[in-house]
Design an enzyme around this catalytic site. Structure first.
Site, short mmCIF file in Angstrom:
data_model
loop_
_atom_site.label_atom_id
_atom_site.label_comp_id
_atom_site.label_asym_id
_atom_site.label_seq_id
_atom_site.Cartn_x
_atom_site.Cartn_y
_atom_site.Cartn_z
N ASN A 61 0.82 -1.22 0.00
CA ASN A 61 0.00 0.00 0.00
C ASN A 61 0.85 1.27 0.00
OD1 ASN A 61 1.02 -0.01 2.59
ND2 ASN A 61 -0.95 0.07 3.65
N LYS A 62 2.17 1.13 -0.02
CA LYS A 62 3.04 2.29 0.12
C LYS A 62 3.21 3.04 -1.20
CE LYS A 62 4.15 1.94 4.52
NZ LYS A 62 3.29 0.86 4.97
#
Ligand SMILES: Cc1ncc(COP(=O)(O)O)c(C=O)c1O
Length: 373
Positions: A182-183
């Protein structure tokens, strides 16, 4: 039926697929050229002398703390409004996290509260740049210098963020990035330590590899090491993502502006503050604070989920979680701002490729979910 909107989704293109394929065909799957290229790209982007890639942000934090000289029994001041890994890493090097309160606008660690928590055993400060917004580096550098403390940045959510020319990860003894899916950029799983201190980086390099400097070299580190290596497959994915860093930051900035425009004026809803002059936020996620009220955030979250809209509780206050709730040593004073913010935070779907129509739907359903009380 309207398709669900996920909370997060990695942006993987043909360059990423080709880079991983090249590694697969090379026969070199660990400690090779992709890792070196990834480390070099991270160091350049962060404006520091070097980087050491590891298999997660959490292992990066552990190595950075140990290599910087945090020892069992030391206290490290940090924020309770973060992912639990921030405090867990401090515990895992045998040190004691001591939570200070946060600023109500930025939600980052408040330097005045941190200064109040400094005691005779305090040895370090682990700053977090929450949701991509840099903490007040200037004040924390001053505090660390005057109190003789080791300053480390948990920059897992802030690759590419900048204030007055200083990049995330470059303001203390070491900075740590995370590359979970999700980064801002992802390697699937992964992390890195960046620093200007080559001896610290060399220590991290040894500790990530059982105490060795390279694959077949002697075991030289006096401390027991780990296997925290980042594989060539992960590193190659990272190199390809790094070439797209500016594009990915810009895409997320457009999303943040889009949400703020659509949600401005919604009663009782606190939106993330915009970037100040000289500040660049590499938005990790877009977190609103729903109006205060017992259980309201959880009801709003459940309604969004029922409507097929991904959302997240970023973050529960760490001091209220099981490993810390019964740990009086982590609390040297009350944390009212943290507790109030943690009860109201709600992360909205946020990833490059999120359409305007999806943002319209998220905002319309969010307003309705709040109105339902
Ligand atoms: C602030 C913060 N610190 C640490 C971590 C841990 O990173 P990882 O999941 O790569 O171990 C994360 C992300 O997950 C994070 O957001």
């Amino acid at each position: 039926m309207t398709p669900p909107i996920p909370l997060a989704r990695p942006d993987i293109g043909p360059a990423e697929r080709a880079a991983v394929q090249t590694v697969l065909e090379s026969g070199r799957l660990s400690l090779g050229p992709a890792l070196e290229a990834f480390e070099s790209a991270l160091a350049t982007t962060s404006g520091v002398a070097g980087a050491v890639g590891v298999n997660s942000g959490t292992s990066g934090l552990q190595l950075a703390l140990e290599a910087a000289g945090i020892r069992p029994g030391d206290e490290v001041i940090t924020t309770s409004l973060s992912f639990v890994a921030t405090a867990n890493a401090i515990r895992r090097v045998g040190a004691q996290p001591v939570f200070a309160d946060i600023d109500p606008v930025t939600l980052n660690l408040d330097p005045r509260s941190a200064a109040e928590r400094v005691g005779p055993r305090t040895r370090g400060i682990l700053l977090v740049h929450l949701f991509g917004r840099l903490a007040d580096m200037a004040s924390f550098r001053e505090l660390a210098d005057s109190a003789g403390l080791i300053l480390i940045e948990d920059a897992c959510e802030a690759l590419g963020s900048e204030r007055d020319g200083l990049r995330a990860g470059a303001g203390g003894r070491a900075g740590v990035f995370g590359f979970y899916a999700n980064k801002l950029i992802t390697t699937g799983e992964g992390g890195a330590i960046v620093s200007d201190d080559m001896a610290l980086l060399e220590r991290c390099r040894r500790l990530r590899n059982h105490g060795r400097t390279g694959g077949g070299e002697p075991f030289v580190d006096p401390a027991p090491g780990f296997n925290f290596r980042l594989s060539e497959l992960h590193a190659a994915l990272g190199v390809a993502q790094m070439t797209r860093l500016e594009e990915l930051i810009a895409a997320r900035a457009r999303l943040a502006a889009g949400y703020s425009e659509r949600l401005s004026g919604a009663a009782g809803l606190d939106l993330p503050a915009p970037a100040e002059p000289g500040e660049r936020i590499a938005w990790f996620t877009y977190v609103v604070r729903v109006p205060p009220g017992p259980g309201l955030r959880d009801r709003v979250a459940a309604r969004l989920t029922a409507d097929g809209i991904g959302n997240g509780h970023y973050f529960p206050a760490i001091h209220q979680l099981p490993p810390y709730a019964k740990d009086p040593a982590s609390r040297r004073g009350p944390l009212p701002v943290t507790a109030a913010a943690a009860d109201r935070c709600l992360a909205l779907p946020f990833f490059p490729g999120l359409s305007e129509a999806s943002m319209d739907r998220v905002c319309e359903r969010l307003r309705a979910a709040i109105s339902a009380g």
